[in-house]
Design a protein around this motif. Structure first.
Motif, PDB file in Angstrom:
ATOM      1  N   UNK A  41       6.295 -18.514-111.887  1.00 48.63           N
ATOM      2  CA  UNK A  41       7.317 -17.491-112.049  1.00 48.63           C
ATOM      3  C   UNK A  41       6.774 -16.141-111.605  1.00 48.63           C
ATOM      4  N   UNK A  42       5.508 -15.880-111.902  1.00 50.38           N
ATOM      5  CA  UNK A  42       4.911 -14.609-111.501  1.00 50.38           C
ATOM      6  C   UNK A  42       4.886 -14.480-109.979  1.00 50.38           C
ATOM      7  N   UNK A  43       4.557 -15.574-109.290  1.00 50.56           N
ATOM      8  CA  UNK A  43       4.523 -15.529-107.832  1.00 50.56           C
ATOM      9  C   UNK A  43       5.924 -15.321-107.263  1.00 50.56           C
ATOM     10  N   UNK A  44       6.916 -15.953-107.869  1.00 50.19           N
ATOM     11  CA  UNK A  44       8.295 -15.771-107.412  1.00 50.19           C
ATOM     12  C   UNK A  44       8.737 -14.321-107.599  1.00 50.19           C
ATOM     13  N   UNK A  45       8.347 -13.709-108.721  1.00 49.65           N
ATOM     14  CA  UNK A  45       8.698 -12.309-108.961  1.00 49.65           C
ATOM     15  C   UNK A  45       8.006 -11.394-107.958  1.00 49.65           C
ATOM     16  N   UNK A  46       6.733 -11.686-107.663  1.00 49.99           N
ATOM     17  CA  UNK A  46       6.020 -10.852-106.699  1.00 49.99           C
ATOM     18  C   UNK A  46       6.613 -11.007-105.299  1.00 49.99           C
ATOM     19  N   UNK A  99       8.011  -7.976-103.121  1.00 47.38           N
ATOM     20  CA  UNK A  99       7.599  -7.780-101.730  1.00 47.38           C
ATOM     21  C   UNK A  99       8.804  -7.634-100.808  1.00 47.38           C
ATOM     22  N   UNK A 100       9.826  -8.461-101.025  1.00 51.38           N
ATOM     23  CA  UNK A 100      11.001  -8.363-100.161  1.00 51.38           C
ATOM     24  C   UNK A 100      11.748  -7.049-100.407  1.00 51.38           C
ATOM     25  N   UNK A 101      11.769  -6.584-101.656  1.00 53.55           N
ATOM     26  CA  UNK A 101      12.412  -5.298-101.944  1.00 53.55           C
ATOM     27  C   UNK A 101      11.632  -4.154-101.294  1.00 53.55           C
ATOM     28  N   UNK A 102      10.311  -4.215-101.352  1.00 51.33           N
ATOM     29  CA  UNK A 102       9.500  -3.172-100.719  1.00 51.33           C
ATOM     30  C   UNK A 102       9.665  -3.197 -99.201  1.00 51.33           C
ATOM     31  N   UNK A 103       9.773  -4.387 -98.634  1.00 55.63           N
ATOM     32  CA  UNK A 103      10.031  -4.488 -97.189  1.00 55.63           C
ATOM     33  C   UNK A 103      11.370  -3.841 -96.836  1.00 55.63           C
ATOM     34  N   UNK A 104      12.372  -4.060 -97.688  1.00 56.93           N
ATOM     35  CA  UNK A 104      13.688  -3.465 -97.446  1.00 56.93           C
ATOM     36  C   UNK A 104      13.602  -1.948 -97.526  1.00 56.93           C
ATOM     37  N   UNK A 105      12.839  -1.435 -98.502  1.00 58.98           N
ATOM     38  CA  UNK A 105      12.674   0.020 -98.637  1.00 58.98           C
ATOM     39  C   UNK A 105      12.001   0.588 -97.393  1.00 58.98           C
ATOM     40  N   UNK A 106      10.978  -0.102 -96.905  1.00 57.00           N
ATOM     41  CA  UNK A 106      10.263   0.370 -95.715  1.00 57.00           C
ATOM     42  C   UNK A 106      11.184   0.402 -94.503  1.00 57.00           C
ATOM     43  N   UNK A 107      12.001  -0.640 -94.353  1.00 55.25           N
ATOM     44  CA  UNK A 107      12.814  -0.717 -93.140  1.00 55.25           C
ATOM     45  C   UNK A 107      14.086   0.117 -93.195  1.00 55.25           C
ATOM     46  N   UNK A 108      14.725   0.214 -94.381  1.00 59.93           N
ATOM     47  CA  UNK A 108      16.024   0.909 -94.423  1.00 59.93           C
ATOM     48  C   UNK A 108      16.095   2.036 -95.445  1.00 59.93           C
ATOM     49  N   UNK A 116      19.074  -4.411-107.409  1.00 63.19           N
ATOM     50  CA  UNK A 116      17.739  -4.434-106.813  1.00 63.19           C
ATOM     51  C   UNK A 116      16.864  -3.338-107.409  1.00 63.19           C
ATOM     52  N   UNK A 117      17.450  -2.164-107.671  1.00 67.29           N
ATOM     53  CA  UNK A 117      16.693  -1.083-108.300  1.00 67.29           C
ATOM     54  C   UNK A 117      16.243  -1.483-109.695  1.00 67.29           C
ATOM     55  N   UNK A 118      17.128  -2.137-110.447  1.00 71.02           N
ATOM     56  CA  UNK A 118      16.763  -2.603-111.786  1.00 71.02           C
ATOM     57  C   UNK A 118      15.619  -3.603-111.711  1.00 71.02           C
ATOM     58  N   UNK A 119      15.693  -4.550-110.770  1.00 68.48           N
ATOM     59  CA  UNK A 119      14.636  -5.549-110.627  1.00 68.48           C
ATOM     60  C   UNK A 119      13.297  -4.895-110.272  1.00 68.48           C
ATOM     61  N   UNK A 120      13.339  -3.886-109.413  1.00 65.09           N
ATOM     62  CA  UNK A 120      12.121  -3.196-109.013  1.00 65.09           C
ATOM     63  C   UNK A 120      11.513  -2.432-110.186  1.00 65.09           C
ATOM     64  N   UNK A 121      12.348  -1.744-110.974  1.00 63.59           N
ATOM     65  CA  UNK A 121      11.849  -1.006-112.139  1.00 63.59           C
ATOM     66  C   UNK A 121      11.318  -1.947-113.213  1.00 63.59           C
TER      67      UNK A 121
END
Length: 83
Positions: free
Chosen positions: A33-38, A42-51, A60-65
């Motif tokens: 579960x920890x790996x799935x969360x990470x 990672x995908x959220x951070x990639x989205x932040x970097x690209x857009x 998504x913001x809630x999940x990141x926080x």
């Protein structure tokens, strides 16, 4: 003279339970579960970097926080507030 229709036995796909996996295939261990969360973080951070940060949905913001808070607890660091 060879048939133009091919070999009906070899060309017909085997049922899934009879299919062989390639010899080079390595079974992947189940993801924790920890790996799935990470992976999600990672995908959220990639989205932040690209857009950009503004492209995240409220969910998504809630999940990141939430992930930030979990990591802060894991390493005994206070979570920073971006608000």
């Amino acid at each position: 003279m060879p048939s133009l229709r091919g070999d009906p036995i070899r060309d017909f796909p085997a049922p899934p339970h009879l299919r062989r996996t390639p010899a080079h295939t390595v079974a992947q261990p189940p993801r924790s579960q920890a790996q799935a969360e990470m992976d999600e973080v990672d995908s959220l951070l990639d989205k932040i970097i690209s857009t950009g940060l503004g492209s995240l949905t409220p969910r998504e913001q809630e999940r990141l926080h939430a992930a930030q808070a979990r990591l802060a607890r894991r390493y005994d660091r206070p979570a920073t507030s971006s608000s």
